[in-house]
Scaffold this motif. Structure first.
Motif, PDB file in Angstrom:
ATOM      1  N   ALA A 331       0.839  -1.212   0.000  1.00  0.00           N
ATOM      2  CA  ALA A 331       0.000   0.000   0.000  1.00  0.00           C
ATOM      3  C   ALA A 331       0.870   1.257   0.000  1.00  0.00           C
ATOM      4  O   ALA A 331       0.571   2.240  -0.688  1.00  0.00           O
ATOM      5  N   GLN A 332       1.971   1.231   0.763  1.00  0.00           N
ATOM      6  CA  GLN A 332       2.854   2.384   0.824  1.00  0.00           C
ATOM      7  C   GLN A 332       3.525   2.631  -0.533  1.00  0.00           C
ATOM      8  O   GLN A 332       3.664   3.783  -0.971  1.00  0.00           O
ATOM      9  N   ASN A 333       3.921   1.540  -1.215  1.00  0.00           N
ATOM     10  CA  ASN A 333       4.521   1.691  -2.549  1.00  0.00           C
ATOM     11  C   ASN A 333       3.522   2.293  -3.537  1.00  0.00           C
ATOM     12  O   ASN A 333       3.876   3.162  -4.348  1.00  0.00           O
ATOM     13  N   ASN A 334       2.281   1.839  -3.473  1.00  0.00           N
ATOM     14  CA  ASN A 334       1.247   2.406  -4.350  1.00  0.00           C
ATOM     15  C   ASN A 334       0.992   3.878  -4.033  1.00  0.00           C
ATOM     16  O   ASN A 334       0.820   4.709  -4.944  1.00  0.00           O
ATOM     17  N   LEU A 335       0.979   4.197  -2.745  1.00  0.00           N
ATOM     18  CA  LEU A 335       0.782   5.594  -2.347  1.00  0.00           C
ATOM     19  C   LEU A 335       1.928   6.457  -2.870  1.00  0.00           C
ATOM     20  O   LEU A 335       1.702   7.578  -3.369  1.00  0.00           O
TER      21      LEU A 335
END
Length: 465
Positions: A331-335
């Protein structure tokens, strides 16, 4: 033991009786053989059942250990006798109605036997099997329950053949390769969505090709001159070209009307996800620290280091923690990605560019998209042809074959051993009876002679007087 000791019967006496009964013994033996054979033959007809048998042979490495072509455990017997296999054979191959299948299903399965058999065994000097043919005999035994539902005995041939062929088709289909991927004609209208749609196609194709390469590392398509490993590398290379397309879109801030709003929505979505997943990681981290303190374990940087030494409950805590960390990282990479897109779009200010420049940028992006779609579809077509080649090649077709069509045999309780034992018993009884009859007749002759001798002596005495 040649003399009669204390009235006992010696071998010599037995042999003498046998010699005296020679002709009678031969006659009685012949009668016993004929009668015994007749009785056993009648019993064979009454009690034996017809069997209808096929034979299949597996030809892949690992079958001797009970593994399937991909290395997993497999239950060959239940695969043949399964309800789905038998019902499919009866309804599709034999074309019985639903009512007939319902009546036949249980009795067919009950009278269906699968026997493991090994032929052409090759052993080394230490009697270790080097190679062999691993066969399974599929046997359908005649039954009154089945007889009631079929038209003739020939139906048994059809049923066992259908069960065998249905199983082989299912087996080959299960261990054939397939893909649900389909070609794309257009990736959409939103330029960032176009990028992700093409990337998704290449990602799935690469993942599937990697899996197939692991299962069939030596396979090379004859029509494509490609291995699955090489195809995976091509998908990876095309994905790098796709990143160039993404950079062009983002750096120019191309907006067809929905890109900016889509970016804002995705940034908010992944911001919320990160917040939620951070809470999950905190919860499982606290539980992990408690677990370590209770077990006097120094808290490691990698939770898996304590995995082998904790209880089942502790393993569940570690698994949940690892899963939560992985989910948070994704999720952090997508954000990060969508935040980067937002920054680029704001700085590019695509709408402020002259119309001519905007049209040129869009035309270049469309041309890049068309080339990428063409290349992705061409690679997908090659991948699909490779799968077809594999499924139609020796690799799949040689996994298992029918090595004997349906033949009729007989299941009889009168085996050769039983026949020999019964005939031997009858022969012994015949010999004993023959000797007994001879002894009885000899005794009667002796008595008759004694009576005649007594009468002769009486007559002589009277004459003297």
């Amino acid at each position: 033991m040649e003399e009669n000791i204390n009235g006992e019967l010696t071998f010599k006496m037995i042999w003498q009786r046998i010699k005296r009964s020679g002709v009678r013994i031969i006659v009685y033996i012949l009668i016993a053989l004929i009668v015994g054979a007749g009785i056993l033959g009648l019993a064979d007809v009454i009690f034996s059942k017809s069997q209808f048998e096929t034979r299949i042979t597996y030809y892949y490495e690992g079958v001797e250990e009970g593994t399937d072509p991909w290395g997993g455990q497999m239950d060959f017997v239940n695969g043949v006798k399964s309800v789905s296999n038998v019902s499919k054979a009866l309804s599709i191959k034999c074309v019985y109605s639903e009512e007939e299948v319902a009546e036949l299903l249980d009795p067919v399965i009950k009278n269906l036997t699968v026997i493991t058999d090994m032929t052409d065994v090759n052993k080394n000097a230490d009697e270790i099997i080097l190679n062999a043919d691993y066969n399974f005999r599929i046997i359908l035994t005649q039954s009154g329950e089945i007889d009631k539902q079929i038209n003739s005995k020939n139906d048994y041939y059809n049923i066992v053949d259908a069960i065998t062929s249905t199983y082989i088709e299912s087996f080959k289909s299960k261990y054939s390769y397939s893909t649900n991927l389909s070609a794309i004609s257009s990736a959409g209208t939103n330029y960032l969505d176009k990028y992700y749609n093409i990337r998704n196609l290449l990602g799935i194709m690469k993942s599937e090709a990697d899996s197939l390469a692991a299962k069939s590392p030596l396979f090379e398509s004859t029509t494509q001159n490609l291995s699955f490993s090489n195809l995976s590398k091509r998908a990876e290379t095309l994905a790098l070209e796709l990143d160039t397309y993404k950079y062009y879109i983002v750096s120019n801030g191309i907006d067809s009307g929905s890109e900016k709003s889509n970016i804002d929505a995705r940034v908010q979505e992944y911001t919320d996800r990160v917040a939620t997943y951070e809470k999950n990681v905190t919860t499982y981290t606290t539980a992990f620290e408690t677990l370590c303190s209770q077990n006097n374990i120094v808290i490691p940087s990698d939770p898996t280091q304590v995995y082998p030494i904790v209880s089942q409950q502790g393993k569940e805590i570690i698994e949940n923690l690892i899963a939560a960390i992985n989910t948070l990282t994704e999720a952090q990479n997508n954000l990060n990605d969508w935040t980067y897109y937002k920054t680029c779009y704001e700085s590019a200010n695509f709408s402020a560019k002259p119309e001519e420049e905007r049209n040129r940028i869009i035309a270049n992006a469309d041309a890049m998209e068309a080339d990428l779609i063409a290349d992705a579809n061409a690679l997908l077509a090659a991948y699909q042809n490779m799968i077809k080649d594999y499924n139609e090649s020796y690799n799949v077709q040689s996994l298992v074959r029918v090595t004997s069509q349906a033949t009729k045999t007989k299941d009889s309780p009168i085996t050769m051993v039983v026949f020999v034992i019964i005939e031997a018993v009858l022969l012994i009884i015949a010999v004993i009876i023959a000797m007994g009859v001879t002894a009885k007749k000899g005794e009667m002759v002796l008595r008759k002679r004694l009576k005649l001798d007594a009468k002769s002596d009486d007559s002589t005495t009277e004459n003297k007087e």
